[in-house]
Design a protein around this motif. Sequence first.
Motif, PDB file in Angstrom:
ATOM      1  N   ILE A 359      -0.323  -5.159 -10.043  1.00 15.34           N
ATOM      2  CA  ILE A 359      -0.535  -3.950  -9.149  1.00 15.34           C
ATOM      3  C   ILE A 359      -1.026  -4.483  -7.858  1.00 15.34           C
ATOM      4  O   ILE A 359      -0.557  -3.796  -6.819  1.00 15.34           O
ATOM      5  N   ASP A 360      -1.732  -5.447  -7.718  1.00 21.48           N
ATOM      6  CA  ASP A 360      -2.254  -5.900  -6.534  1.00 21.48           C
ATOM      7  C   ASP A 360      -1.160  -6.670  -5.653  1.00 21.48           C
ATOM      8  O   ASP A 360      -0.785  -6.324  -4.499  1.00 21.48           O
ATOM      9  N   ALA A 361      -0.290  -7.277  -6.351  1.00 21.99           N
ATOM     10  CA  ALA A 361       0.947  -7.800  -5.645  1.00 21.99           C
ATOM     11  C   ALA A 361       1.717  -6.943  -5.227  1.00 21.99           C
ATOM     12  O   ALA A 361       2.319  -6.980  -4.025  1.00 21.99           O
ATOM     13  N   MET A 362       2.277  -5.763  -5.797  1.00 14.37           N
ATOM     14  CA  MET A 362       2.755  -4.826  -5.356  1.00 14.37           C
ATOM     15  C   MET A 362       2.345  -3.818  -4.640  1.00 14.37           C
ATOM     16  O   MET A 362       2.982  -3.556  -3.173  1.00 14.37           O
ATOM     17  N   ALA A 363       0.976  -3.760  -4.532  1.00 10.19           N
ATOM     18  CA  ALA A 363       0.326  -2.713  -3.633  1.00 10.19           C
ATOM     19  C   ALA A 363       0.359  -3.335  -2.374  1.00 10.19           C
ATOM     20  O   ALA A 363       0.825  -2.559  -1.274  1.00 10.19           O
ATOM     21  N   ARG A 364      -0.063  -4.662  -2.215  1.00 10.29           N
ATOM     22  CA  ARG A 364      -0.032  -5.601  -1.078  1.00 10.29           C
ATOM     23  C   ARG A 364       1.473  -5.249  -0.267  1.00 10.29           C
ATOM     24  O   ARG A 364       1.398  -4.927   1.049  1.00 10.29           O
ATOM     25  N   GLY A 365       2.380  -5.833  -0.987  1.00  9.58           N
ATOM     26  CA  GLY A 365       3.627  -6.006  -0.397  1.00  9.58           C
ATOM     27  C   GLY A 365       4.231  -4.640   0.074  1.00  9.58           C
ATOM     28  O   GLY A 365       4.757  -4.445   1.361  1.00  9.58           O
ATOM     29  N   LEU A 366       3.929  -3.437  -0.799  1.00  7.14           N
ATOM     30  CA  LEU A 366       4.492  -2.258  -0.376  1.00  7.14           C
ATOM     31  C   LEU A 366       3.866  -1.828   0.979  1.00  7.14           C
ATOM     32  O   LEU A 366       4.519  -1.030   1.607  1.00  7.14           O
ATOM     33  N   ARG A 367       2.447  -1.893   0.890  1.00 11.01           N
ATOM     34  CA  ARG A 367       1.903  -1.505   2.079  1.00 11.01           C
ATOM     35  C   ARG A 367       2.297  -2.142   3.227  1.00 11.01           C
ATOM     36  O   ARG A 367       2.570  -1.581   4.417  1.00 11.01           O
ATOM     37  N   ASP A 368       2.576  -3.488   3.311  1.00 14.73           N
ATOM     38  CA  ASP A 368       2.971  -4.263   4.135  1.00 14.73           C
ATOM     39  C   ASP A 368       4.308  -3.951   4.566  1.00 14.73           C
ATOM     40  O   ASP A 368       4.778  -3.865   5.897  1.00 14.73           O
ATOM     41  N   CYS A 369       4.987  -2.939   3.926  1.00 15.78           N
ATOM     42  CA  CYS A 369       6.471  -2.388   4.213  1.00 15.78           C
ATOM     43  C   CYS A 369       6.413  -0.989   4.478  1.00 15.78           C
ATOM     44  O   CYS A 369       7.440  -0.312   4.526  1.00 15.78           O
ATOM     45  N   GLY A 370       5.197  -0.542   4.625  1.00 15.38           N
ATOM     46  CA  GLY A 370       4.892   0.760   5.220  1.00 15.38           C
ATOM     47  C   GLY A 370       4.819   1.656   4.391  1.00 15.38           C
ATOM     48  O   GLY A 370       5.115   3.104   4.537  1.00 15.38           O
ATOM     49  N   VAL A 371       4.591   1.618   2.899  1.00 16.04           N
ATOM     50  CA  VAL A 371       4.401   2.536   1.750  1.00 16.04           C
ATOM     51  C   VAL A 371       3.088   2.635   1.454  1.00 16.04           C
ATOM     52  O   VAL A 371       2.259   1.583   1.228  1.00 16.04           O
ATOM     53  N   ALA A 372       2.429   3.878   1.353  1.00 17.80           N
ATOM     54  CA  ALA A 372       1.200   3.956   0.850  1.00 17.80           C
ATOM     55  C   ALA A 372       0.951   4.104  -0.444  1.00 17.80           C
ATOM     56  O   ALA A 372       1.707   4.430  -1.227  1.00 17.80           O
ATOM     57  N   VAL A 373       0.131   2.955  -1.007  1.00 14.41           N
ATOM     58  CA  VAL A 373      -0.207   2.904  -2.345  1.00 14.41           C
ATOM     59  C   VAL A 373      -1.756   3.125  -2.752  1.00 14.41           C
ATOM     60  O   VAL A 373      -2.637   2.700  -1.885  1.00 14.41           O
ATOM     61  N   ASP A 374      -2.249   3.790  -3.800  1.00 12.30           N
ATOM     62  CA  ASP A 374      -3.598   3.989  -4.228  1.00 12.30           C
ATOM     63  C   ASP A 374      -3.722   3.112  -5.579  1.00 12.30           C
ATOM     64  O   ASP A 374      -2.749   3.000  -6.289  1.00 12.30           O
ATOM     65  N   GLU A 375      -4.801   2.626  -5.943  1.00 14.52           N
ATOM     66  CA  GLU A 375      -5.044   1.737  -7.064  1.00 14.52           C
ATOM     67  C   GLU A 375      -6.504   1.923  -7.729  1.00 14.52           C
ATOM     68  O   GLU A 375      -7.285   2.139  -6.987  1.00 14.52           O
ATOM     69  N   GLY A 376      -6.473   1.638  -8.972  1.00 12.60           N
ATOM     70  CA  GLY A 376      -7.873   1.564  -9.677  1.00 12.60           C
ATOM     71  C   GLY A 376      -7.530   0.563 -10.452  1.00 12.60           C
ATOM     72  O   GLY A 376      -6.484   0.167 -10.687  1.00 12.60           O
ATOM     73  N   PRO A 377      -8.720   0.264 -11.463  1.00 12.33           N
ATOM     74  CA  PRO A 377      -8.665  -0.970 -12.443  1.00 12.33           C
ATOM     75  C   PRO A 377      -7.250  -0.653 -13.322  1.00 12.33           C
ATOM     76  O   PRO A 377      -6.611  -1.929 -13.543  1.00 12.33           O
ATOM     77  N   ASP A 378      -7.139   0.434 -13.820  1.00 10.44           N
ATOM     78  CA  ASP A 378      -5.933   0.626 -14.841  1.00 10.44           C
ATOM     79  C   ASP A 378      -5.002   1.621 -14.229  1.00 10.44           C
ATOM     80  O   ASP A 378      -4.316   2.540 -15.276  1.00 10.44           O
ATOM     81  N   TRP A 379      -4.821   2.088 -13.036  1.00 12.16           N
ATOM     82  CA  TRP A 379      -3.830   2.963 -12.686  1.00 12.16           C
ATOM     83  C   TRP A 379      -3.441   2.583 -11.206  1.00 12.16           C
ATOM     84  O   TRP A 379      -4.176   1.823 -10.329  1.00 12.16           O
ATOM     85  N   TRP A 380      -2.289   3.256 -10.657  1.00 15.34           N
ATOM     86  CA  TRP A 380      -1.861   3.132  -9.253  1.00 15.34           C
ATOM     87  C   TRP A 380      -0.871   4.144  -8.945  1.00 15.34           C
ATOM     88  O   TRP A 380      -0.323   4.771  -9.961  1.00 15.34           O
ATOM     89  N   SER A 381      -0.677   4.447  -7.757  1.00 19.49           N
ATOM     90  CA  SER A 381       0.153   5.371  -7.476  1.00 19.49           C
ATOM     91  C   SER A 381       0.845   4.869  -6.096  1.00 19.49           C
ATOM     92  O   SER A 381       0.349   4.341  -5.237  1.00 19.49           O
ATOM     93  N   VAL A 382       2.219   5.445  -6.037  1.00 18.85           N
ATOM     94  CA  VAL A 382       2.803   5.195  -4.700  1.00 18.85           C
ATOM     95  C   VAL A 382       3.395   6.380  -3.976  1.00 18.85           C
ATOM     96  O   VAL A 382       3.973   7.465  -4.673  1.00 18.85           O
ATOM     97  N   ALA A 383       3.348   6.522  -2.815  1.00 24.37           N
ATOM     98  CA  ALA A 383       3.627   7.839  -1.859  1.00 24.37           C
ATOM     99  C   ALA A 383       4.929   7.630  -1.591  1.00 24.37           C
ATOM    100  O   ALA A 383       5.184   6.620  -0.697  1.00 24.37           O
ATOM    101  N   GLY A 384       5.941   8.301  -2.282  1.00 23.43           N
ATOM    102  CA  GLY A 384       7.222   7.881  -1.662  1.00 23.43           C
ATOM    103  C   GLY A 384       7.768   8.485  -0.310  1.00 23.43           C
ATOM    104  O   GLY A 384       7.171   9.671   0.267  1.00 23.43           O
ATOM    105  N   ARG A 385       8.571   7.839   0.493  1.00 29.64           N
ATOM    106  CA  ARG A 385       9.047   8.078   1.692  1.00 29.64           C
ATOM    107  C   ARG A 385      10.499   8.944   1.821  1.00 29.64           C
ATOM    108  O   ARG A 385      11.026   8.828   2.928  1.00 29.64           O
TER     109      ARG A 385
END
Length: 451
Positions: A359-385
């Motif tokens: 979750i952390d690896a994808m969230a950081r990389g996606l954010r660096d690529c301009g994609v918004a990601v939210d996360e918690g201990p056992d969930w995450w979400s991606v805001a599609g562009r």
Amino acid sequence: MTPHGDPRPMTARSGGALTGTAAIPGDKSISHRALILGALAVGETRIDGLLEGQDVLDTGRAMAALGAEVIRHGPGAWSVHGVGVGGLAEPDRVIDCGNSGTGVRLLMGAVATHPIAVTFTGDASLNARPMGRITDPLALFGARAFGRSGGRLPLTLIGASDPVPVDYTTPMASAQVKSAILLAALNARGPTIVTEREPTRDHSERMLAAFGADIATERTNEGHVITLQGQPELRPQTVAVPCDPSSAAFPVCAALIVPGSDVLVPGIGLNPTRAGLYETLREMGGDLTYENPRDEGGEPVADLRARFSPDMRGITVPPDRAASMIDEYPILSVVAAFAQGVTEMPGTAELRVKESDRIDAMARGLRDCGVAVDEGPDWWSVAGRGPGGVPGGATVAARLDHRIAMAFLCLGLAARAGVTVDDAGPIATSFPAFIDLMRDLGATFVQGDAR
Ligand code: S3P
């Protein structure tokens, strides 16, 4: 660093469509199990289509160190002369499982009910992963483990000399935990019972039955209850390994997000305990069609066709589907970045203890690529562009995790400014042919940071 050499940066850029046929290598889960069960049968097991990725090769070497004869006859064609249940020998060296959680955890299970001492180690990723989930149930058989804090590797396991069968409910949805217990149960006299509240991949159960073990699964209100009678004589088999749906996910998902693409994946494994991603992609509006459904080597397979899908929408992935697509969330999050709307992925705590915290690896990389990601201990979400809407342009860290590296290389094929992955080396653990296969479909992958 890669597990086996210097970092190999790789850049993916948008170019033409991906088209053609993708021959996916053998299933990693099934390949590990074929080598281990082959070593525990009496006589010669033949394996066709074995995945020759580093993870599986490390398991093959381990089985040889434990006394089996493991021979390569040609590409994917292997044989194992097994020593029989109870016949594993104490190795005279440390068993290095490299990057493979499946390898080390299944091996610990097999060793736990042999009266031998075995020391296991791995790379930096594997040595950071939790092993208490394995050593706790193995202690019930009478095995003792001496590892680092948190039960982590390097770890020495002293197998039980007089193992007793166990009755155990797995605390997390994990086929590795279930399989370690079943493999340990093979050399414990009497019935071992494993209960899992949520079903996980069932390759161990299918293959144990094929090798002649007395194993039964019952669906109850508590979940799946699996009963295995100990000390069978396993009969050697010819195992045909179907192609890996987790590896196929990368060209399939890349085809969905790269304009004009049309890719065929023949013989994809569709075991329902592994097929959750494909169900999810269809619900999102992915253009996937199955052709020619059939049975290969005791596993359901079909030919899968994936076409560019500009109208995909974000969905909430049902949490009870997580186990059937646990390795596919990284690439799903890439598809989600090109969909319209938000994709929610609840019930995914296990992603935090994979080859990396995914979750952390994808969230950081996606954010660096301009994609918004939210996360918690056992969930995450991606805001599609939306299609074509991801800027890209970042260099992301693979973190010794093959699936993170492949997911971001796929993202780079559709992002406006491409993506560089700092180290493509770990891809060799599960899908050594990935770069060549994707290039053959039309992908632009360039060595180094060449954006
Ligand atoms: C596997 C089980 C899964 C999966 C791994 C392979 C297996 O791990 O992530 O890649 O072959 O049993 P868990 O069982 O820990 O979820």
